[in-house]
Design a protein around this motif. Structure first.
Motif, PDB file in Angstrom:
ATOM      1  N   GLY A 200      -0.457   8.412  10.036  1.00  0.00           N
ATOM      2  CA  GLY A 200      -0.343   9.474   9.043  1.00  0.00           C
ATOM      3  C   GLY A 200       1.085   9.470   8.540  1.00  0.00           C
ATOM      4  N   SER A 201       1.278   9.655   7.248  1.00  0.00           N
ATOM      5  CA  SER A 201       2.620   9.491   6.695  1.00  0.00           C
ATOM      6  C   SER A 201       2.972  10.502   5.610  1.00  0.00           C
ATOM      7  CB  SER A 201       2.798   8.061   6.167  1.00  0.00           C
ATOM      8  OG  SER A 201       1.709   7.666   5.359  1.00  0.00           O
ATOM      9  N   GLY A 202       4.255  10.486   5.252  1.00  0.00           N
ATOM     10  CA  GLY A 202       4.783  11.432   4.294  1.00  0.00           C
ATOM     11  C   GLY A 202       4.326  11.219   2.870  1.00  0.00           C
ATOM     12  N   ASP A 203       3.664  10.107   2.610  1.00  0.00           N
ATOM     13  CA  ASP A 203       3.087   9.861   1.280  1.00  0.00           C
ATOM     14  C   ASP A 203       1.689  10.449   1.158  1.00  0.00           C
ATOM     15  OD1 ASP A 203       1.849   8.109   2.980  1.00  0.00           O
ATOM     16  OD2 ASP A 203       2.246   6.306   1.802  1.00  0.00           O
ATOM     17  N   ARG A 204       1.339  11.335   2.111  1.00  0.00           N
ATOM     18  CA  ARG A 204       0.055  12.064   2.139  1.00  0.00           C
ATOM     19  C   ARG A 204      -1.133  11.183   2.509  1.00  0.00           C
ATOM     20  NH1 ARG A 204      -0.862  15.063  -3.292  1.00  0.00           N
ATOM     21  NH2 ARG A 204      -0.165  13.099  -4.185  1.00  0.00           N
ATOM     22  N   MET A 205      -0.854  10.037   3.105  1.00  0.00           N
ATOM     23  CA  MET A 205      -1.918   9.083   3.393  1.00  0.00           C
ATOM     24  C   MET A 205      -2.234   8.970   4.884  1.00  0.00           C
ATOM     25  SD  MET A 205      -2.929   7.927   0.463  1.00  0.00           S
ATOM     26  CE  MET A 205      -3.904   6.496   0.955  1.00  0.00           C
ATOM     27  N   MET A 206      -3.550   8.832   5.162  1.00  0.00           N
ATOM     28  CA  MET A 206      -4.027   8.374   6.458  1.00  0.00           C
ATOM     29  C   MET A 206      -4.511   6.951   6.247  1.00  0.00           C
ATOM     30  SD  MET A 206      -6.952   7.302   8.129  1.00  0.00           S
ATOM     31  CE  MET A 206      -8.359   7.988   7.269  1.00  0.00           C
ATOM     32  N   ARG A 207      -4.093   6.051   7.114  1.00  0.00           N
ATOM     33  CA  ARG A 207      -4.535   4.662   7.010  1.00  0.00           C
ATOM     34  C   ARG A 207      -4.977   4.141   8.369  1.00  0.00           C
ATOM     35  NH1 ARG A 207       0.251   4.888   3.789  1.00  0.00           N
ATOM     36  NH2 ARG A 207      -0.082   4.294   1.603  1.00  0.00           N
ATOM     37  N   VAL A 208      -6.075   3.402   8.383  1.00  0.00           N
ATOM     38  CA  VAL A 208      -6.507   2.687   9.579  1.00  0.00           C
ATOM     39  C   VAL A 208      -6.143   1.229   9.364  1.00  0.00           C
ATOM     40  CG1 VAL A 208      -8.453   1.980  11.010  1.00  0.00           C
ATOM     41  CG2 VAL A 208      -8.372   4.299  10.076  1.00  0.00           C
ATOM     42  N   ILE A 209      -5.348   0.700  10.273  1.00  0.00           N
ATOM     43  CA  ILE A 209      -4.774  -0.631  10.109  1.00  0.00           C
ATOM     44  C   ILE A 209      -5.278  -1.558  11.206  1.00  0.00           C
ATOM     45  CG2 ILE A 209      -2.603  -1.926  10.027  1.00  0.00           C
ATOM     46  CD1 ILE A 209      -1.303   0.734   9.090  1.00  0.00           C
ATOM     47  N   SER A 210      -5.731  -2.744  10.789  1.00  0.00           N
ATOM     48  CA  SER A 210      -6.230  -3.730  11.746  1.00  0.00           C
ATOM     49  C   SER A 210      -5.083  -4.466  12.426  1.00  0.00           C
ATOM     50  CB  SER A 210      -7.121  -4.748  11.033  1.00  0.00           C
ATOM     51  OG  SER A 210      -7.526  -5.776  11.936  1.00  0.00           O
ATOM     52  N   LEU A 211      -5.255  -4.751  13.719  1.00  0.00           N
ATOM     53  CA  LEU A 211      -4.286  -5.551  14.449  1.00  0.00           C
ATOM     54  C   LEU A 211      -4.802  -6.966  14.668  1.00  0.00           C
ATOM     55  CD1 LEU A 211      -3.081  -2.950  17.096  1.00  0.00           C
ATOM     56  CD2 LEU A 211      -2.084  -3.480  14.860  1.00  0.00           C
ATOM     57  N   THR A 212      -5.969  -7.256  14.077  1.00  0.00           N
ATOM     58  CA  THR A 212      -6.560  -8.591  14.225  1.00  0.00           C
ATOM     59  C   THR A 212      -6.802  -9.283  12.886  1.00  0.00           C
ATOM     60  OG1 THR A 212      -8.810  -7.657  14.253  1.00  0.00           O
ATOM     61  CG2 THR A 212      -7.704  -7.937  16.378  1.00  0.00           C
ATOM     62  N   GLU A 213      -6.798  -8.515  11.802  1.00  0.00           N
ATOM     63  CA  GLU A 213      -7.046  -9.081  10.475  1.00  0.00           C
ATOM     64  C   GLU A 213      -5.815  -8.926   9.581  1.00  0.00           C
ATOM     65  OE1 GLU A 213     -10.854  -7.840   8.717  1.00  0.00           O
ATOM     66  OE2 GLU A 213     -11.267  -6.838  10.619  1.00  0.00           O
ATOM     67  N   LYS A 214      -5.625  -9.882   8.671  1.00  0.00           N
ATOM     68  CA  LYS A 214      -4.509  -9.871   7.739  1.00  0.00           C
ATOM     69  C   LYS A 214      -5.014  -9.733   6.305  1.00  0.00           C
ATOM     70  CE  LYS A 214      -1.440 -10.999  10.974  1.00  0.00           C
ATOM     71  NZ  LYS A 214      -0.325 -10.129  11.394  1.00  0.00           N
ATOM     72  N   ASP A 215      -4.152  -9.187   5.438  1.00  0.00           N
ATOM     73  CA  ASP A 215      -4.505  -9.137   4.021  1.00  0.00           C
ATOM     74  C   ASP A 215      -4.023 -10.415   3.335  1.00  0.00           C
ATOM     75  OD1 ASP A 215      -1.753  -8.886   3.637  1.00  0.00           O
ATOM     76  OD2 ASP A 215      -1.832  -6.750   3.171  1.00  0.00           O
ATOM     77  N   GLU A 216      -4.097 -10.457   2.009  1.00  0.00           N
ATOM     78  CA  GLU A 216      -3.738 -11.664   1.263  1.00  0.00           C
ATOM     79  C   GLU A 216      -2.267 -12.025   1.403  1.00  0.00           C
ATOM     80  OE1 GLU A 216      -4.935 -10.847  -2.705  1.00  0.00           O
ATOM     81  OE2 GLU A 216      -7.084 -10.979  -2.277  1.00  0.00           O
ATOM     82  N   GLN A 217      -1.442 -11.027   1.727  1.00  0.00           N
ATOM     83  CA  GLN A 217      -0.011 -11.271   1.886  1.00  0.00           C
ATOM     84  C   GLN A 217       0.377 -11.570   3.326  1.00  0.00           C
ATOM     85  OE1 GLN A 217       1.263  -7.503   0.158  1.00  0.00           O
ATOM     86  NE2 GLN A 217       1.884  -8.558  -1.716  1.00  0.00           N
ATOM     87  N   GLY A 218      -0.639 -11.664   4.191  1.00  0.00           N
ATOM     88  CA  GLY A 218      -0.378 -11.965   5.591  1.00  0.00           C
ATOM     89  C   GLY A 218       0.043 -10.767   6.418  1.00  0.00           C
ATOM     90  N   LYS A 219      -0.122  -9.559   5.860  1.00  0.00           N
ATOM     91  CA  LYS A 219       0.225  -8.340   6.555  1.00  0.00           C
ATOM     92  C   LYS A 219      -1.021  -7.730   7.194  1.00  0.00           C
ATOM     93  CE  LYS A 219       4.025  -7.351   3.346  1.00  0.00           C
ATOM     94  NZ  LYS A 219       4.599  -6.379   2.379  1.00  0.00           N
ATOM     95  N   PRO A 220      -0.866  -6.847   8.174  1.00  0.00           N
ATOM     96  CA  PRO A 220      -2.044  -6.208   8.783  1.00  0.00           C
ATOM     97  C   PRO A 220      -2.914  -5.556   7.711  1.00  0.00           C
ATOM     98  CG  PRO A 220      -0.096  -5.730  10.067  1.00  0.00           C
ATOM     99  CD  PRO A 220       0.392  -6.416   8.829  1.00  0.00           C
ATOM    100  N   ALA A 221      -4.214  -5.833   7.782  1.00  0.00           N
ATOM    101  CA  ALA A 221      -5.146  -5.342   6.766  1.00  0.00           C
ATOM    102  C   ALA A 221      -5.402  -3.841   6.940  1.00  0.00           C
ATOM    103  CB  ALA A 221      -6.464  -6.097   6.841  1.00  0.00           C
ATOM    104  N   VAL A 222      -5.414  -3.125   5.814  1.00  0.00           N
ATOM    105  CA  VAL A 222      -5.780  -1.711   5.828  1.00  0.00           C
ATOM    106  C   VAL A 222      -7.295  -1.615   5.715  1.00  0.00           C
ATOM    107  CG1 VAL A 222      -5.571   0.502   4.653  1.00  0.00           C
ATOM    108  CG2 VAL A 222      -3.581  -1.013   4.806  1.00  0.00           C
ATOM    109  N   LEU A 223      -7.944  -1.079   6.733  1.00  0.00           N
ATOM    110  CA  LEU A 223      -9.405  -1.025   6.786  1.00  0.00           C
ATOM    111  C   LEU A 223      -9.964   0.233   6.134  1.00  0.00           C
ATOM    112  CD1 LEU A 223      -9.878  -2.206  10.490  1.00  0.00           C
ATOM    113  CD2 LEU A 223      -9.837  -3.604   8.411  1.00  0.00           C
ATOM    114  N   ALA A 224      -9.194   1.304   6.149  1.00  0.00           N
ATOM    115  CA  ALA A 224      -9.633   2.569   5.538  1.00  0.00           C
ATOM    116  C   ALA A 224      -8.404   3.401   5.235  1.00  0.00           C
ATOM    117  CB  ALA A 224     -10.574   3.320   6.484  1.00  0.00           C
TER     118      ALA A 224
END
Length: 404
Positions: A200-224
Motif C-alpha cells: 500500500g502506498s502514498g499514491d493511493r494504490m494497492m498492488r499485488v506483486i509477483s515474486l516469480t513472474e517478471k513484466d516486459e521490463q524484467g521487473k516484478p509483475a503487478v498481478l492486481a
C-alpha cells in the motif's frame, strides 16, 4: 456495544484450541480436494502444484505450532519487558518471525533490523542478526512464511524483498526483488505462499506483486492493483490468499477480491466500511471471516465479513475507544483477542469473549510506553506481544510473562 457481541464471540469461550486447529486444517484439506478435482477436469498447472504444496505446509504448521495463548492480566510493568532495542528513529514496524525467536523492525532512521530474542551482543543486548539501510524511513517490515526473507516498504517509494541467508558483494543482505511505487510504501506483506507481496502506498494504490513472474521490463509483475480514495496505509492478504484488506486515508476499509472482477474489469470490492478517520491498521482474523481495523478516530473495530447490519453494511461485532489514534490492531493466533497500539502511548490486549462492567470488550492487559505505540503484534504462540514506539522513545519491546 454492538448487540451481536455475545452472538459471535460468546460461544468461542467453549471452543478449544484443538477445535480451532481441526476446523482450519479441514478447510485446507477441502481446498486441496477442490484443486485436485479442477486439475483432473481442466488440466494441471504449476500454480496448482505450488498451492497444494503451500497448503500441505500450512496444515503441517498448524499441528506443529504450540499455541499457549495470552496469560497476563492487569497493568504490565518493566518486569514484563522480556527484550528491548532502541532504534535511531521512530519504530514504525515490529513483527515476530514464524518461529517466534526473532523480531524484525523498521524505523525512522531508514533501517530494517532483524533482532534475536535468544542471542545477546557484547553489551548484553539483543543481537542484531541482519540490517539493511533503505532510502527513507522504513514503515513496513514483515517476515516471509518460511522466515528466510523480509519484505520492507519505505519512504523512498520502494518495496524490497531481502534475503536473510544470502549476502551481496558488500557482505550485506541480498535484495531479491524490488518495486518502485509512486509514493511512500506504507504497507508490505507476503502472501500465505510467500510468492507474492501486497503493498500500500502514498499514491493511493494497492498492488499485488509477483515474486516469480517478471513484466516486459524484467521487473516484478503487478498481478492486481486498486486505487483508493487516499493513501493506502494498511494492506494484508486473507489466510487463503484470495483477498486483500486495505485501509486508507479516506477513512475506508475495503476487502478486495483477487479472483473476481467488477464491471470495469478491476478487482471487485467485496466489503467496505467507513471509519471516522484514517484507517491505519486492517487485518484478517485467523479464519478469515472477520477484519479488525484501527483508525484515526481512536477506535478499534472488529467487522464481520459474513453478516450485515440494518443498513446492509458489514456488521460491527466489537469496538473499543482508545485515548488516541489506533495505529496498530491485530488478532491473536486463536482469534479471540486483539492487541492494539495507540497514540496515547498504550498497548492493550482486548478480549473478544469477555466484557467489562460497562458491557464493553474487556481489557485484559495494558502497557504504557514512552511514546505513541505504532506497532503491536502477538507472537506465534500468542503469549507475548511485540511493540514499536515513536516520539522520544524509539523502542522495540517484547512483553510477556516474567522469566519467560
Amino acid at each position: 456495544m454492538p448487540e451481536s457481541f455475545e452472538q459471535h464471540f460468546g460461544w468461542e469461550k467453549q471452543k478449544s484450541l484443538e477445535q480451532i486447529k481441526k476446523k482450519r486444517a479441514l478447510e485446507l484439506v477441502q481446498e486441496i480436494e477442490e484443486i485436485t478435482k479442477r486439475m483432473a477436469e481442466k488440466g494441471e498447472t504449476i500454480e496448482d502444484y505450488r498451492r497444494i504444496i503451500a497448503l500441505v505446509q500450512e496444515i503441517k504448521k498448524i499441528y506443529e505450532k504450540k499455541i499457549i495463548g495470552w496469560q497476563l492480566e492487569g497493568k504490565l510493568t518493566e518486569e514484563n519487558v522480556l527484550a528491548e532495542y532502541q532504534a535511531g528513529g521512530t519504530v514504525w514496524a515490529a513483527n515476530f518471525s514464524p518461529e517466534g525467536d526473532k523480531v524484525v523492525i523498521g524505523s525512522g532512521d531508514r533501517m530494517m533490523r532483524v533482532i534475536s530474542l535468544t542471542e545477546k551482543d557484547e553489551k548484553g543486548k539483543p543481537k542484531v542478526l541482519a540490517e539493511y539501510q533503505a532510502g527513507g524511513a522504513v514503515y513496513a517490515a514483515n517476515f516471509s512464511p518460511e522466515g528466510d526473507r523480509v519484505v520492507i516498504g519505505s519512504g523512498d517509494g520502494m518495496m524490497r524483498v531481502i534475503s536473510l541467508t544470502e549476502k551481496d558483494e558488500r557482505g550485506k543482505p541480498q535484495v531479491l526483488a524490488e518495486y518502485q511505487a509512486g509514493g511512500w510504501v506504507l504497507a508490505a506483506n507476503f502472501s500465505p505462499e510467500g510468492d507474492k507481496v501486497v503493498i500500500g502506498s502514498g499514491d493511493r494504490m494497492m498492488r499485488v506483486i509477483s515474486l516469480t513472474e517478471k513484466d516486459e521490463q524484467g521487473k516484478p509483475a503487478v498481478l492486481a492493483e486498486y486505487k483508493a480514495g487516499g493513501e493506502v496505509w494498511a494492506a494484508n492478504f486473507s489466510p487463503e490468499g484470495d483477498k486483500v484488506v486495505i485501509g486508507s486515508s479516506d477513512g475506508m476499509m475495503r476487502v478486495i477480491s483477487l479472483t473476481k472482477k467488477d464491471g470495469q474489469g478491476k478487482p471487485e470490492v467485496l466489503a467496505e466500511y467507513q471509519a471516522g478517520g484514517v484507517v491505519s491498521a486492517a487485518n484478517f482474523s485467523p479464519e478469515g471471516d472477520k477484519v479488525v481495523i484501527g483508525s484515526g478516530d481512536g477506535m478499534m473495530r472488529v467487522i464481520s465479513l459474513t453478516e450485515k447490519d440494518e443498513q446492509g453494511k458489514p456488521k460491527v461485532l466489537a469496538e473499543y475507544q482508545a485515548g488516541g489514534w489506533v495505529w496498530a490492531a491485530n488478532f491473536s493466533p486463536e482469534g479471540d483477542k486483539v492487541v492494539i497500539g495507540s497514540g496515547d502511548g498504550m498497548m492493550r490486549v482486548i478480549s473478544l469473549t469477555k466484557k467489562d462492567k460497562r458491557g464493553k470488550p474487556k481489557v485484559l492487559a495494558e502497557y504504557q510506553a514512552g511514546g505513541r505505540v505504532l506497532a503491536a503484534n502477538f507472537s506465534p504462540e500468542g503469549d507475548k506481544v511485540v511493540i514499536g514506539s515513536g516520539d522520544d522513545d524509539r523502542m522495540m519491546k517484547v512483553l510477556g510473562p516474567k522469566n519467560s
